[in-house]
Design a protein around this motif. Structure first.
Motif, PDB file in Angstrom:
ATOM      1  N   GLY A 185     -71.319 -46.849  -2.343  1.00 52.68           N
ATOM      2  CA  GLY A 185     -72.116 -47.223  -3.494  1.00 52.68           C
ATOM      3  C   GLY A 185     -73.513 -47.738  -3.204  1.00 52.68           C
ATOM      4  N   THR A 186     -73.996 -47.600  -1.970  1.00 54.19           N
ATOM      5  CA  THR A 186     -75.327 -48.126  -1.643  1.00 54.19           C
ATOM      6  C   THR A 186     -76.430 -47.069  -1.726  1.00 54.19           C
ATOM      7  N   LEU A 187     -76.062 -45.784  -1.895  1.00 50.76           N
ATOM      8  CA  LEU A 187     -77.060 -44.724  -2.008  1.00 50.76           C
ATOM      9  C   LEU A 187     -76.951 -44.073  -3.382  1.00 50.76           C
ATOM     10  N   SER A 188     -78.062 -43.945  -4.056  1.00 52.81           N
ATOM     11  CA  SER A 188     -78.078 -43.320  -5.378  1.00 52.81           C
ATOM     12  C   SER A 188     -79.297 -42.402  -5.490  1.00 52.81           C
ATOM     13  N   VAL A 189     -79.253 -41.505  -6.486  1.00 58.83           N
ATOM     14  CA  VAL A 189     -80.297 -40.488  -6.664  1.00 58.83           C
ATOM     15  C   VAL A 189     -80.936 -40.655  -8.044  1.00 58.83           C
ATOM     16  N   TRP A 190     -82.273 -40.615  -8.078  1.00 57.76           N
ATOM     17  CA  TRP A 190     -83.024 -40.855  -9.297  1.00 57.76           C
ATOM     18  C   TRP A 190     -84.177 -39.860  -9.403  1.00 57.76           C
ATOM     19  N   TYR A 191     -84.757 -39.766 -10.602  1.00 57.01           N
ATOM     20  CA  TYR A 191     -86.006 -39.023 -10.749  1.00 57.01           C
ATOM     21  C   TYR A 191     -86.936 -39.782 -11.674  1.00 57.01           C
TER      22      TYR A 191
ATOM     23  N   TRP B 124     -87.373 -44.722 -13.940  1.00 55.21           N
ATOM     24  CA  TRP B 124     -86.472 -43.925 -13.109  1.00 55.21           C
ATOM     25  C   TRP B 124     -85.177 -43.653 -13.870  1.00 55.21           C
ATOM     26  N   THR B 125     -84.728 -42.404 -13.793  1.00 52.99           N
ATOM     27  CA  THR B 125     -83.475 -42.003 -14.443  1.00 52.99           C
ATOM     28  C   THR B 125     -82.483 -41.612 -13.353  1.00 52.99           C
ATOM     29  N   GLU B 126     -81.298 -42.188 -13.405  1.00 51.66           N
ATOM     30  CA  GLU B 126     -80.309 -41.939 -12.348  1.00 51.66           C
ATOM     31  C   GLU B 126     -79.540 -40.648 -12.616  1.00 51.66           C
ATOM     32  N   ILE B 127     -79.366 -39.854 -11.559  1.00 51.64           N
ATOM     33  CA  ILE B 127     -78.590 -38.604 -11.643  1.00 51.64           C
ATOM     34  C   ILE B 127     -77.589 -38.515 -10.480  1.00 51.64           C
ATOM     35  N   THR B 128     -77.192 -39.672  -9.960  1.00 55.85           N
ATOM     36  CA  THR B 128     -76.281 -39.708  -8.814  1.00 55.85           C
ATOM     37  C   THR B 128     -74.997 -38.947  -9.072  1.00 55.85           C
ATOM     38  N   GLU B 129     -74.493 -39.043 -10.319  1.00 51.69           N
ATOM     39  CA  GLU B 129     -73.190 -38.446 -10.627  1.00 51.69           C
ATOM     40  C   GLU B 129     -73.184 -36.928 -10.475  1.00 51.69           C
ATOM     41  N   ARG B 130     -74.351 -36.305 -10.406  1.00 52.97           N
ATOM     42  CA  ARG B 130     -74.403 -34.852 -10.244  1.00 52.97           C
ATOM     43  C   ARG B 130     -74.094 -34.416  -8.806  1.00 52.97           C
ATOM     44  N   PHE B 131     -74.231 -35.336  -7.864  1.00 52.93           N
ATOM     45  CA  PHE B 131     -74.160 -34.970  -6.448  1.00 52.93           C
ATOM     46  C   PHE B 131     -72.945 -35.582  -5.756  1.00 52.93           C
ATOM     47  N   ASN B 132     -72.571 -34.962  -4.650  1.00 57.20           N
ATOM     48  CA  ASN B 132     -71.523 -35.524  -3.793  1.00 57.20           C
ATOM     49  C   ASN B 132     -72.180 -36.462  -2.789  1.00 57.20           C
ATOM     50  N   ILE B 133     -71.949 -37.740  -2.960  1.00 54.16           N
ATOM     51  CA  ILE B 133     -72.484 -38.736  -2.039  1.00 54.16           C
ATOM     52  C   ILE B 133     -71.379 -39.096  -1.043  1.00 54.16           C
ATOM     53  N   SER B 134     -71.710 -39.074   0.213  1.00 58.04           N
ATOM     54  CA  SER B 134     -70.701 -39.201   1.267  1.00 58.04           C
ATOM     55  C   SER B 134     -69.919 -40.511   1.191  1.00 58.04           C
ATOM     56  N   THR B 135     -68.611 -40.378   1.338  1.00 53.86           N
ATOM     57  CA  THR B 135     -67.740 -41.544   1.502  1.00 53.86           C
ATOM     58  C   THR B 135     -67.060 -41.495   2.860  1.00 53.86           C
ATOM     59  N   LEU B 136     -67.474 -40.523   3.676  1.00 57.92           N
ATOM     60  CA  LEU B 136     -66.945 -40.442   5.038  1.00 57.92           C
ATOM     61  C   LEU B 136     -67.499 -41.595   5.863  1.00 57.92           C
ATOM     62  N   TYR B 137     -66.888 -41.836   6.989  1.00 57.97           N
ATOM     63  CA  TYR B 137     -67.280 -43.009   7.778  1.00 57.97           C
ATOM     64  C   TYR B 137     -67.472 -42.619   9.238  1.00 57.97           C
ATOM     65  N   ASP B 138     -68.076 -41.428   9.445  1.00 59.02           N
ATOM     66  CA  ASP B 138     -68.225 -40.978  10.830  1.00 59.02           C
ATOM     67  C   ASP B 138     -69.542 -40.246  11.081  1.00 59.02           C
TER      68      ASP B 138
ATOM     69  N   ASP C  35     -89.798 -28.692 -16.391  1.00 62.28           N
ATOM     70  CA  ASP C  35     -90.601 -28.512 -17.600  1.00 62.28           C
ATOM     71  C   ASP C  35     -92.051 -28.167 -17.297  1.00 62.28           C
ATOM     72  N   GLY C  36     -92.351 -27.859 -16.025  1.00 58.46           N
ATOM     73  CA  GLY C  36     -93.713 -27.502 -15.653  1.00 58.46           C
ATOM     74  C   GLY C  36     -94.595 -28.679 -15.293  1.00 58.46           C
ATOM     75  N   ASN C  37     -94.052 -29.891 -15.399  1.00 52.50           N
ATOM     76  CA  ASN C  37     -94.817 -31.097 -15.063  1.00 52.50           C
ATOM     77  C   ASN C  37     -94.353 -31.680 -13.737  1.00 52.50           C
ATOM     78  N   THR C  38     -95.132 -32.597 -13.204  1.00 51.01           N
ATOM     79  CA  THR C  38     -94.815 -33.231 -11.929  1.00 51.01           C
ATOM     80  C   THR C  38     -93.581 -34.113 -12.059  1.00 51.01           C
ATOM     81  N   ILE C  39     -92.747 -34.048 -11.036  1.00 51.30           N
ATOM     82  CA  ILE C  39     -91.548 -34.884 -10.982  1.00 51.30           C
ATOM     83  C   ILE C  39     -91.381 -35.410  -9.560  1.00 51.30           C
ATOM     84  N   TYR C  40     -90.769 -36.587  -9.443  1.00 55.42           N
ATOM     85  CA  TYR C  40     -90.461 -37.181  -8.146  1.00 55.42           C
ATOM     86  C   TYR C  40     -88.963 -37.457  -8.096  1.00 55.42           C
TER      87      TYR C  40
END
Length: 309
Positions: A99-105, A123-137, A153-158
């Motif tokens: 739970g320490t890494l999340s994805v936003w735009y 910032w809008t969170e979109i973490t739930e769209r991705f597989n964030i690692s829970t492995l420990y190796d 939409d043709g505009n700049t995004i980060y």
């Protein structure tokens, strides 16, 4: 009478010289021919093209992916935009094990890389769209190929990859991040067009809390030895917030198709070869140009070649 004859002679000479200069300044229209050795070839076979009366400059658009004449000026396209990346983590304990890494735009981040700019942006969170690692190796886990067309939409995004932990009781983890890939599937293209990668347009790390630490601890940095981004684990039990933010991206922007220059002004060209890697029928385009200090003339010619298995 003799004086009149002399005057006429001078006028005639002047007219001749003037006409000669006009002829010298005239740039001829390219009148070349390019003929393939065969109209049908196989995948992986060199196809030879014979050139007759080559112009000053000749450019070759093979008609395959990335080299289509009609897309030479295309900088924006419409299609399905997907995003993926690799991530892995280790060393986090207890409540910091996940739970320490999340994805936003963000669409209003100013790209300056300052903590204030990150904090002031929306910032809008979109973490739930991705597989964030829970492995420990530290085995890299794929995020999945995620459709983000709704963000194009043709505009700049980060995009921001946020590391955050306010758990000061347990050891915080270390994260690896690599191979960001944003591509666009365009109708008629045999492969996705590249929109962004890990090196283009690149990333800016931002330490929002301004924690100073030696040995690159408690912040994002690029590990040149491992060739990926790294958030080194921290055992100092501090509240920590760090962002790895892409530089500005336009999700509809693509690179124009390019031709291959075959010759320059002084070079001779009688033939050239090209190898096609995929079967299909290709429209080959040749752009011939005659150019001098007095102007330029261009001729565009097309031919068709079929490639079989």
């Amino acid at each position: 009478m003799k004086k009149s004859i002399n005057i006429m002679s001078v006028l005639l000479l002047f007219a001749f010289v003037f006409q000669g200069c006009e002829d010298f300044e005239e740039v001829t229209v390219p009148n070349f021919t390019v003929t393939p050795e065969t109209a049908t070839a196989k995948v992986g076979e060199p196809v030879e093209f014979m050139v007759d009366n080559a112009p000053n400059f000749l450019q070759f658009y093979a008609g395959d992916f990335g080299h289509t004449y009609k897309h030479r000026n295309r900088t924006n396209a419409e299609g399905t935009v997907t995003m993926s990346f690799l991530n892995s983590q280790k060393w986090g304990l207890g409540g910091n094990a996940s739970g320490t890494l999340s994805v936003w735009y963000s669409r209003d981040y100013d790209g300056s890389g300052t903590p204030e700019a990150v904090s002031n942006a929306t910032w809008t969170e979109i973490t739930e769209r991705f597989n964030i690692s829970t492995l420990y190796d530290f085995t890299f886990q794929e995020s999945g190929l995620v459709d983000i067309t709704d963000l194009a939409d043709g505009n700049t995004i980060y995009f921001g990859f946020k590391y955050f932990s306010d758990n000061t009781e347990d050891r915080q983890p270390e994260w690896y991040f690599d191979e960001l890939s944003i591509t666009m599937d365009v109708e008629g293209a045999p492969a996705p067009l590249t929109v962004a990668s890990k090196k283009e347009p690149g990333f800016t790390p931002v330490d929002v809390l301004g924690i100073e630490s030696s040995f690159n601890a408690a912040k994002w940095y690029f590990d040149g030895g491992k060739d990926h981004w790294r958030m080194r684990g921290n055992s100092h039990k501090i509240v920590n917030e760090d962002w790895l933010i892409t530089n500005a991206i336009n999700l509809t922007k693509v690179n124009p198709d390019k031709g291959t220059p075959l010759k320059s002004f002084s070079e001779k060209l009688e033939s050239f070869t090209h190898i096609y890697e995929t079967p299909g029928t290709y429209t080959v385009t040749l752009v011939g140009t005659n150019t001098t200090i007095h102007g330029s003339q261009e001729t565009v010619k097309e031919l068709t070649i079929t490639i079989t298995e």
